[in-house]
Write a protein that holds these residues in place. Structure first.
Motif, PDB file in Angstrom:
ATOM      1  N   GLU A  51       0.833  -1.201   0.000  1.00  0.00           N
ATOM      2  CA  GLU A  51       0.000   0.000   0.000  1.00  0.00           C
ATOM      3  C   GLU A  51       0.870   1.253   0.000  1.00  0.00           C
ATOM      4  O   GLU A  51       0.591   2.211  -0.719  1.00  0.00           O
ATOM      5  N   ALA A  52       1.924   1.238   0.805  1.00  0.00           N
ATOM      6  CA  ALA A  52       2.832   2.392   0.870  1.00  0.00           C
ATOM      7  C   ALA A  52       3.501   2.635  -0.476  1.00  0.00           C
ATOM      8  O   ALA A  52       3.619   3.783  -0.922  1.00  0.00           O
ATOM      9  N   VAL A  53       3.918   1.579  -1.149  1.00  0.00           N
ATOM     10  CA  VAL A  53       4.549   1.717  -2.465  1.00  0.00           C
ATOM     11  C   VAL A  53       3.571   2.325  -3.469  1.00  0.00           C
ATOM     12  O   VAL A  53       3.929   3.212  -4.247  1.00  0.00           O
ATOM     13  N   ILE A  54       2.319   1.882  -3.428  1.00  0.00           N
ATOM     14  CA  ILE A  54       1.308   2.413  -4.348  1.00  0.00           C
ATOM     15  C   ILE A  54       1.036   3.883  -4.053  1.00  0.00           C
ATOM     16  O   ILE A  54       0.989   4.720  -4.962  1.00  0.00           O
ATOM     17  N   PHE A  55       0.877   4.234  -2.766  1.00  0.00           N
ATOM     18  CA  PHE A  55       0.620   5.629  -2.393  1.00  0.00           C
ATOM     19  C   PHE A  55       1.798   6.529  -2.789  1.00  0.00           C
ATOM     20  O   PHE A  55       1.604   7.626  -3.316  1.00  0.00           O
ATOM     21  N   ILE A  56       3.015   6.075  -2.547  1.00  0.00           N
ATOM     22  CA  ILE A  56       4.195   6.874  -2.900  1.00  0.00           C
ATOM     23  C   ILE A  56       4.304   7.012  -4.415  1.00  0.00           C
ATOM     24  O   ILE A  56       4.568   8.091  -4.939  1.00  0.00           O
TER      25      ILE A  56
END
Length: 84
Positions: A51-56
């Protein structure tokens, strides 16, 4: 075509007031779609790291192309007449 300081400031405000909420809705919809598509168990979420990779990644996708518009917006108008 170079934008004047005033036009850049107005465009930056428009992007923040209109574009940022649209970006948030689209990002959350994509996260929800990814959860529904790849994680088929109800109530289960993808790993936090993904999720963090997608948001970033999505954050960089809108911020990097628009960085020239936001550059120097907080500074005084360079075209304004100088006070004596």
């Amino acid at each position: 075509m170079a934008l004047s300081y005033k036009k850049r400031k107005r465009l930056a405000l428009l992007i923040l007031v209109v574009g940022l909420p649209i970006y948030c809705v689209v990002t959350l919809a994509l996260i929800g779609l990814a959860n529904d598509t790849w994680w088929s168990r109800p109530g289960e979420r993808m790993p936090l790291f993904m999720e963090a990779v997608i948001f970033i990644g999505l954050g960089l996708a809108w911020a990097l192309p628009l960085r020239k518009i936001f550059l120097g917006i907080g500074q005084p108008d360079p075209d304004a007449p100088k006070e004596p």
